[in-house]
Design an enzyme around this catalytic site. Structure first.
Site, PDB file in Angstrom:
ATOM      1  N   SER A   3       5.918  -5.835  -9.565  1.00 26.68           N
ATOM      2  CA  SER A   3       5.050  -4.670  -9.527  1.00 26.68           C
ATOM      3  C   SER A   3       5.189  -3.965 -10.871  1.00 26.68           C
ATOM      4  O   SER A   3       6.292  -3.542 -11.238  1.00 26.68           O
ATOM      5  CB  SER A   3       5.496  -3.757  -8.386  1.00 26.68           C
ATOM      6  OG  SER A   3       4.766  -2.557  -8.400  1.00 26.68           O
ATOM      7  N   LYS A  58       1.427  -7.654  -9.806  1.00 23.88           N
ATOM      8  CA  LYS A  58       0.774  -6.492  -9.178  1.00 23.88           C
ATOM      9  C   LYS A  58       0.727  -5.391 -10.222  1.00 23.88           C
ATOM     10  O   LYS A  58       1.742  -5.089 -10.850  1.00 23.88           O
ATOM     11  CB  LYS A  58       1.594  -6.069  -7.955  1.00 23.88           C
ATOM     12  CG  LYS A  58       1.371  -4.661  -7.453  1.00 23.88           C
ATOM     13  CD  LYS A  58       1.992  -4.516  -6.068  1.00 23.88           C
ATOM     14  CE  LYS A  58       2.630  -3.163  -5.849  1.00 23.88           C
ATOM     15  NZ  LYS A  58       3.319  -3.083  -4.540  1.00 23.88           N
ATOM     16  N   LYS A  71      -0.254  -1.362 -10.869  1.00 25.65           N
ATOM     17  CA  LYS A  71      -0.559  -0.091 -10.217  1.00 25.65           C
ATOM     18  C   LYS A  71      -1.852   0.443 -10.802  1.00 25.65           C
ATOM     19  O   LYS A  71      -2.045   0.382 -12.027  1.00 25.65           O
ATOM     20  CB  LYS A  71       0.582   0.899 -10.469  1.00 25.65           C
ATOM     21  CG  LYS A  71       1.892   0.505  -9.788  1.00 25.65           C
ATOM     22  CD  LYS A  71       1.786   0.686  -8.286  1.00 25.65           C
ATOM     23  CE  LYS A  71       3.152   0.593  -7.621  1.00 25.65           C
ATOM     24  NZ  LYS A  71       3.063   0.814  -6.176  1.00 25.65           N
ATOM     25  N   ASP A  88      -2.429  -2.099  -6.757  1.00 29.20           N
ATOM     26  CA  ASP A  88      -1.869  -1.193  -5.736  1.00 29.20           C
ATOM     27  C   ASP A  88      -2.233   0.241  -6.119  1.00 29.20           C
ATOM     28  O   ASP A  88      -1.825   0.730  -7.174  1.00 29.20           O
ATOM     29  CB  ASP A  88      -0.345  -1.357  -5.654  1.00 29.20           C
ATOM     30  CG  ASP A  88       0.283  -0.524  -4.536  1.00 29.20           C
ATOM     31  OD1 ASP A  88      -0.443   0.214  -3.841  1.00 29.20           O
ATOM     32  OD2 ASP A  88       1.518  -0.620  -4.364  1.00 29.20           O
ATOM     33  N   GLU A 100      -4.004  -3.186  -2.593  1.00 34.14           N
ATOM     34  CA  GLU A 100      -3.024  -2.573  -1.702  1.00 34.14           C
ATOM     35  C   GLU A 100      -3.289  -1.072  -1.535  1.00 34.14           C
ATOM     36  O   GLU A 100      -3.445  -0.349  -2.525  1.00 34.14           O
ATOM     37  CB  GLU A 100      -1.617  -2.814  -2.284  1.00 34.14           C
ATOM     38  CG  GLU A 100      -0.472  -2.406  -1.380  1.00 34.14           C
ATOM     39  CD  GLU A 100       0.889  -2.734  -2.011  1.00 34.14           C
ATOM     40  OE1 GLU A 100       0.937  -3.529  -2.975  1.00 34.14           O
ATOM     41  OE2 GLU A 100       1.898  -2.182  -1.548  1.00 34.14           O
ATOM     42  N   ASP A 130       0.096  -0.854   3.081  1.00 25.28           N
ATOM     43  CA  ASP A 130       1.510  -0.555   2.832  1.00 25.28           C
ATOM     44  C   ASP A 130       1.812   0.755   3.576  1.00 25.28           C
ATOM     45  O   ASP A 130       2.252   0.735   4.738  1.00 25.28           O
ATOM     46  CB  ASP A 130       1.733  -0.445   1.313  1.00 25.28           C
ATOM     47  CG  ASP A 130       3.116   0.039   0.896  1.00 25.28           C
ATOM     48  OD1 ASP A 130       3.919   0.398   1.755  1.00 25.28           O
ATOM     49  OD2 ASP A 130       3.408   0.078  -0.329  1.00 25.28           O
ATOM     50  N   LYS A 177       7.984  -3.259   4.525  1.00 25.88           N
ATOM     51  CA  LYS A 177       9.166  -2.668   3.894  1.00 25.88           C
ATOM     52  C   LYS A 177      10.116  -2.245   5.002  1.00 25.88           C
ATOM     53  O   LYS A 177       9.711  -1.524   5.928  1.00 25.88           O
ATOM     54  CB  LYS A 177       8.785  -1.444   3.050  1.00 25.88           C
ATOM     55  CG  LYS A 177       7.983  -1.782   1.802  1.00 25.88           C
ATOM     56  CD  LYS A 177       7.565  -0.537   1.039  1.00 25.88           C
ATOM     57  CE  LYS A 177       6.789  -0.916  -0.223  1.00 25.88           C
ATOM     58  NZ  LYS A 177       6.144   0.264  -0.847  1.00 25.88           N
ATOM     59  N   GLY A 205       8.800  -3.575  -2.175  1.00 22.84           N
ATOM     60  CA  GLY A 205      10.022  -3.079  -2.806  1.00 22.84           C
ATOM     61  C   GLY A 205       9.965  -1.577  -2.972  1.00 22.84           C
ATOM     62  O   GLY A 205       8.878  -0.986  -2.991  1.00 22.84           O
TER      63      GLY A 205
END
Ligand code: OSB
Ligand code: MG
Length: 357
Positions: free
Chosen positions: A123, A149, A151, A176, A201, A226, A250, A278
């Site tokens: 990420s 991934k 952000k 995400d 995400e 998520d 998670k 994570g």
């Protein structure tokens, strides 16, 4: 613990981590868990301080001195405490570690895991410039990571995804948003459909599934939830209404292994793949993520990465290591399978409290 690099998401940046650890001790053997709550109430309502409070005043008093045959029984003691899943997971995961150590089996096997090697993604936080982002993506790919991934947030989205996709046409790529958008942004998401993202995400509100279902009907890119998923029941409802095609699990967000496995099972039964998220964990939380990822339906690369991406020195030995082809091997030792560096933890500790039966 100070992260080697600040990590920025749509809700803010973090570098100093206060990691609440839980050690359970049966008189002979110890088990370890990590509370994955952050410094502030931005990813979820929990913070490391609220977790401390809820553990000290409610969760631990409900459990201390109780006879626990199976770590799955933990839930019945804390059923009356609403929410605070990360605080609960800190203790629940420690009980799973303890139980596996007592039985002298690796935790991943005790959980029913089948994957001896897990696929790793990374990420990558919001960067100061697109060039820095492109350089990071290149570095992570050459380190072997199997999925990237990035952000995203308003103003750091379409153009960024386009440039990364242009530079890396064949990479498994996803975005995400950490709840930074609303349904009013549907045009943006339609445009993102061009870039062959593996998934998007949590684009919308952190408690929503209804609007996600509406959005999923409008776009091709699979939505992965998520923040919105706290239980197997949440997962069932989200799948039922078509709010997502993938779920990120998670341990902290769902309150520990028992619920994580239930989410995993519901998703498996509906043909929905999962992957392990994570929370910038120390080695203890990270080793739990490695164990969880061994379950069958964790069929997509997770955000479980090498300790050296985060820490100068991790609190477990060896640290979590990702191979050159982007995998982590499950451990052969009992419990989480890593040695916990209690001496280092002692040096880093700013507060501790002991509870005895
Ligand atoms: O949304 O998955 C998330 C980190 C903190 C809070 C939320 C998230 C993340 C990450 C980083 O994406 C995952 C990691 O490298 O630990
Ligand atoms: Mg996320």
């Amino acid at each position: 613990m100070r992260l080697l690099h600040p990590f920025e998401t749509s809700f803010g940046a973090t570098q100093e981590r206060h990691v609440v650890l839980v050690k359970v001790w049966d008189g002979a053997v110890g088990g370890y868990g990590e509370v994955t709550a952050a410094e502030g109430p931005f990813y979820s309502h929990e913070t490391w301080e609220t977790a401390w409070h809820i553990l000290r005043d409610y969760i631990i008093p409900a459990v201390i001195g109780k006879e626990i045959q199976d770590p799955g029984d933990f839930r019945s003691f804390v059923q009356g405490i609403r929410g605070h899943n990360m605080a609960k997971a800190g203790l629940e995961t420690a009980l799973w570690d303890l139980n596996a150590r007592i039985k002298n089996v690796p935790l991943w096997k005790a959980l029913g895991g089948v994957r001896e090697r897990i696929d790793c993604g990374v990420s990558i936080g919001i960067q100061p410039s697109i060039d820095k982002l492109l350089a990071k993506v290149a570095a992570e790919l050459s380190a072997g990571y199997r999925r990237i991934k990035i952000k995203i947030k308003p103003g750091w989205d379409l153009e960024i995804v386009k440039q990364v996709r242009d530079a890396f046409p064949n990479t498994l790529l996803m975005g995400d948003a950490n709840s930074a958008y609303t349904l009013a942004d549907v045009e943006l998401f339609r445009k993102l459909d061009r870039y062959n993202l593996m998934m998007l995400e949590q684009p919308l509100h952190y408690e929503d599934i209804i609007d996600h279902a509406a959005l999923q009907k409008e776009i091709e890119t699979p939505i992965c939830l998520d923040e919105s998923i706290h239980s197997a029941d949440d997962a069932r409802k989200a799948i039922q209404i078509g709010a997502c095609k993938i779920i990120n699990i998670k341990l902290g967000r769902v309150g520990g292994y028992r619920e994580a496995r239930a989410v995993h099972d519901i998703c498996r039964d509906h043909g929905v793949p999962v992957w392990c998220g994570g929370m910038l964990e120390s080695g203890i939380g990270r080793s739990h993520n490695v164990a969880l990822s061994s379950l069958e339906n964790f069929s997509l690369p997770g955000d479980v990465a090498d300790s050296r991406r985060y820490w100068q020195e991790d609190i477990i030995e060896p640290s979590v290591e990702v191979s050159g082809d982007g995998q982590i091997s499950e451990r052969a030792g009992a419990g989480i399978g890593y040695r916990v560096k209690e001496d280092l933890i002692d040096r880093l500790t700013m507060r501790s409290q002991v509870f005895s039966a």
